[in-house]
Design a protein around this motif. Structure first.
Motif, PDB file in Angstrom:
ATOM      1  N   VAL A 211       5.160   8.190  -5.872  1.00 29.59           N
ATOM      2  CA  VAL A 211       4.877   6.722  -6.058  1.00 29.59           C
ATOM      3  C   VAL A 211       6.073   5.982  -6.357  1.00 29.59           C
ATOM      4  N   ARG A 212       7.041   6.715  -7.049  1.00 28.25           N
ATOM      5  CA  ARG A 212       8.369   6.233  -7.278  1.00 28.25           C
ATOM      6  C   ARG A 212       9.172   6.188  -6.270  1.00 28.25           C
ATOM      7  N   VAL A 213       9.136   7.288  -5.595  1.00 29.11           N
ATOM      8  CA  VAL A 213      10.054   7.432  -4.089  1.00 29.11           C
ATOM      9  C   VAL A 213       9.403   6.144  -3.448  1.00 29.11           C
ATOM     10  N   ALA A 214       8.221   6.397  -3.161  1.00 32.79           N
ATOM     11  CA  ALA A 214       7.607   5.108  -2.176  1.00 32.79           C
ATOM     12  C   ALA A 214       8.266   3.565  -2.809  1.00 32.79           C
ATOM     13  N   LEU A 215       8.127   3.417  -3.909  1.00 31.85           N
ATOM     14  CA  LEU A 215       8.616   2.017  -4.306  1.00 31.85           C
ATOM     15  C   LEU A 215       9.845   1.792  -4.034  1.00 31.85           C
TER      16      LEU A 215
ATOM     17  N   VAL B 177       0.776  -1.102  -0.077  1.00 31.16           N
ATOM     18  CA  VAL B 177       0.022   0.054  -0.059  1.00 31.16           C
ATOM     19  C   VAL B 177       1.019   1.158   0.145  1.00 31.16           C
ATOM     20  N   ILE B 178       0.605   2.046  -0.898  1.00 33.91           N
ATOM     21  CA  ILE B 178       1.042   3.378  -0.917  1.00 33.91           C
ATOM     22  C   ILE B 178       0.123   4.520  -0.729  1.00 33.91           C
ATOM     23  N   VAL B 179       0.616   5.318   0.255  1.00 30.36           N
ATOM     24  CA  VAL B 179      -0.705   6.328   0.351  1.00 30.36           C
ATOM     25  C   VAL B 179       0.186   7.860   0.158  1.00 30.36           C
TER      26      VAL B 179
ATOM     27  N   THR C  68       3.094   1.399  10.215  1.00 24.40           N
ATOM     28  CA  THR C  68       2.926   2.134   8.847  1.00 24.40           C
ATOM     29  C   THR C  68       4.051   3.251   8.729  1.00 24.40           C
ATOM     30  N   ASP C  69       4.974   2.606   7.468  1.00 22.74           N
ATOM     31  CA  ASP C  69       6.184   3.495   7.634  1.00 22.74           C
ATOM     32  C   ASP C  69       5.888   4.582   6.640  1.00 22.74           C
ATOM     33  N   SER C  70       7.057   5.692   6.673  1.00 23.54           N
ATOM     34  CA  SER C  70       6.844   6.701   5.992  1.00 23.54           C
ATOM     35  C   SER C  70       8.175   6.963   5.069  1.00 23.54           C
ATOM     36  N   VAL C  71       8.084   7.420   3.962  1.00 20.42           N
ATOM     37  CA  VAL C  71       9.085   7.817   3.164  1.00 20.42           C
ATOM     38  C   VAL C  71       8.977   9.280   2.728  1.00 20.42           C
ATOM     39  N   ILE C  72      10.117   9.754   2.761  1.00 20.21           N
ATOM     40  CA  ILE C  72      10.243  11.516   2.335  1.00 20.21           C
ATOM     41  C   ILE C  72      10.203  11.581   0.888  1.00 20.21           C
TER      42      ILE C  72
ATOM     43  N   VAL D 216       3.184   2.089   3.109  1.00 14.92           N
ATOM     44  CA  VAL D 216       4.189   3.183   3.096  1.00 14.92           C
ATOM     45  C   VAL D 216       3.531   4.626   2.738  1.00 14.92           C
ATOM     46  N   VAL D 217       3.502   5.446   3.652  1.00 12.49           N
ATOM     47  CA  VAL D 217       3.006   6.785   3.379  1.00 12.49           C
ATOM     48  C   VAL D 217       4.131   7.924   2.776  1.00 12.49           C
TER      49      VAL D 217
END
Ligand code: UD1
Ligand code: CA
Length: 459
Positions: free
Chosen positions: A82-86, A5-7, A67-71, A49-50
């Motif tokens: 979405v690319r950053v999240a992937l 899941v990507i939010v 739930t993790d986060s990416v900046i 990932v949020v």
């Protein structure tokens, strides 16, 4: 089929004109992002990932465990997000569910249905779409028959495309590998000079990989970009909460005029009158009657209690207790079963024992009142000497006379009485009368003397 899941929650939300990141705005006591994450919980995901960016720390701090986060920095569009999240996935799952963080009306059922639909069709991308009367601002779904060929954003659409009523909700399921490849091909050659996630649709279709859209009830797809939309989604969420409570057996005189946060519990057979605001961890017991005009935050209202025209914060109201009209219960107010806090009474950091009454015009602060005690009208606990707060203790079966000032620290024993109008500065023992006031003196014939004096002065 494994699902990741990507939010998307990195955007600034410029159109809100607010200091707060858009996804942290609240509707019925939950942030927009928390509503979306709750819907995502219905999915048995390997990883969630949020994507955060604007006010990244504040947004990340609200995420539930697991739930993790990416900046995403800078925020170069939904495709970039979405690319950053992937990049945050060590192992790619088979499918990726994408959700926008600003769409709080989405339900877990709708998300599950989308995933089922995706599995059944074997498409490379399945878009959740809605039909809207006012589609301004949304990406339009361009179809050739049943096949979706692309999504065109408002700023890039022709007039003919703008008239398309079916729009993109920004909820999608992708075959992960196909998504990664398509994201490598998107460009910023568009009105907003950003990487649009929506552009992968045309790429996947051109490669013959199959793109479908599943239309859901239009209400589910309302994205919040403005305060007007925030108010609209809040209204829908409020209605859902109220309808669930009505179904469960709660009575409401006028359901449109109660405001209940998602975090509140109301037991069946409770009664809610108009202009009731229930927030935080508030719970209402069976048969309790609340309102009209009650604002209760983090308050326990016991079974059978009656609360009207009151503000209560971090308070506990026991079973069958009476509160109001016109009462203010502040943090730490504990009203035991069958007690009463009446008209123009403020209680803070105090316990009112079972069966005890504070019926009129009083301030009770930092006080313990025992059982079956009566506090006369106009009584004040004088708890603050300008430097520190002090405690008052009042026993069982006490009668505090009207207009008593209880100068703390002070203690009144069981069965004691205070004389009306007394300023009590010393402890009163069990069973004693504490009284402190000047003896009364009457001046006979006073009115006559006064009249004569006035007549003399006029001559
Ligand atoms: C987007 C879709 C549009 C769709 C609409 C539904 C694109 C290009 N457009 O438009 O087709 O109809 O949602 O509401 O995708 N975000 C990031 N990083 C960014 C930019 C955005 O994380 O760089 C996040 C935002 O925080 C937000 C979500 O992505 O939660 C959607 O962004 P937003 O700017 O609201 O897109 P829309 O213009 O609404
Ligand atoms: Ca949006």
């Amino acid at each position: 089929m494994s699902v990741g899941v990507i939010v998307l929650a990195a955007g600034k939300g410029t159109r809100m004109r607010s200091e707060t990141a858009k996804v942290l705005h609240e509707a019925c006591g939950r942030t927009l992002l928390a509503w979306v994450l709750r819907a995502a919980e219905h999915v048995d995901a390997e990883r969630a990932v949020v994507v955060v960016g604007h006010q990244a720390e504040a947004v990340a701090a609200t995420l539930p465990r697991g739930t993790d986060s990416v900046i995403q920095e800078p925020q170069n569009g939904t495709g970039h997000a979405v690319r950053v999240a992937l990049d945050g996935f060590d192992v790619l799952p088979e499918s990726i569910l994408v959700l926008p963080g600003d769409m709080p009306l989405i339900t877990g059922e709708a998300v599950s249905d989308l995933i089922d639909h995706h599995r059944a069709t074997g498409a490379s991308a399945t878009i959740m779409s809605v039909e809207l009367d006012d589609q301004a601002g949304y990406g339009r779904i361009v179809r050739e028959g049943d096949v979706v060929s692309r999504i065109v954003e408002e700023g890039d659409a022709t007039d003919a495309e703008k008239s398309i009523g079916e729009v993109n909700t920004s909820v999608y399921v992708f075959r992960a590998e196909a998504l990664v490849e398509a994201l490598d091909q998107i460009t910023t050659d568009n009105a907003q000079a950003e990487y649009y996630l929506t552009d992968v649709i045309e790429i996947l279709d051109a490669r013959g990989l199959g793109v479908t859209a599943m239309t859901v009830a239009s209400e589910l797809g309302i994205g919040v970009n403005t305060h007007a939309q925030l108010a609209e989604v809040s209204g829908v969420l409020r209605r859902r909460i109220v309808e669930d409570l009505l179904d469960s057996g709660v009575w409401m005189l006028d359901p449109a005029r109660v405001y209940i946060d998602a975090s509140v519990t109301v037991e069946p057979t409770a009664r809610l009158y108009p202009e009731v605001y229930l927030t935080g961890s508030t719970t209402i017991g069976a048969r309790a009657s609340v309102g009209p005009n009650v604002e209760a935050r983090n308050t326990v209202i016991g079974a059978g209690a009656v609360v009207k025209q009151a503000v209560t914060v971090d308070a506990t109201i026991g079973a069958d207790a009476l509160v109001g009209p016109f009462a203010y219960l502040r943090p730490g107010a504990v009203l035991e079963d069958g007690s009463k806090v009446g008209t123009y009474v403020e209680v803070k950091g105090s316990t009112v024992g079972a069966g005890s009454k504070v019926p009129h015009l009083s301030y009770v602060g930092d006080t313990t009142i025992g059982k079956n005690t009566n506090i006369g009208a106009g009584t004040i606990t004088v708890n603050y000497d300008g430097y520190a707060k002090h405690k008052t203790t009042i026993g069982d079966r006490v009668r505090i006379g009207s207009d008593t000032m209880l100068v703390a620290p002070v203690s009144i024993g069981d069965d004691a009485v205070t004389g009306a109008g007394s300023v009590i500065t010393h402890d009163v023992p069990d069973g004693a009368l504490g009284v402190s006031r000047d003896p009364q003196r009457n001046i006979d014939g006073y009115a006559e003397k006064r009249r004569k004096r006035a007549e003399r002065e006029q001559d």
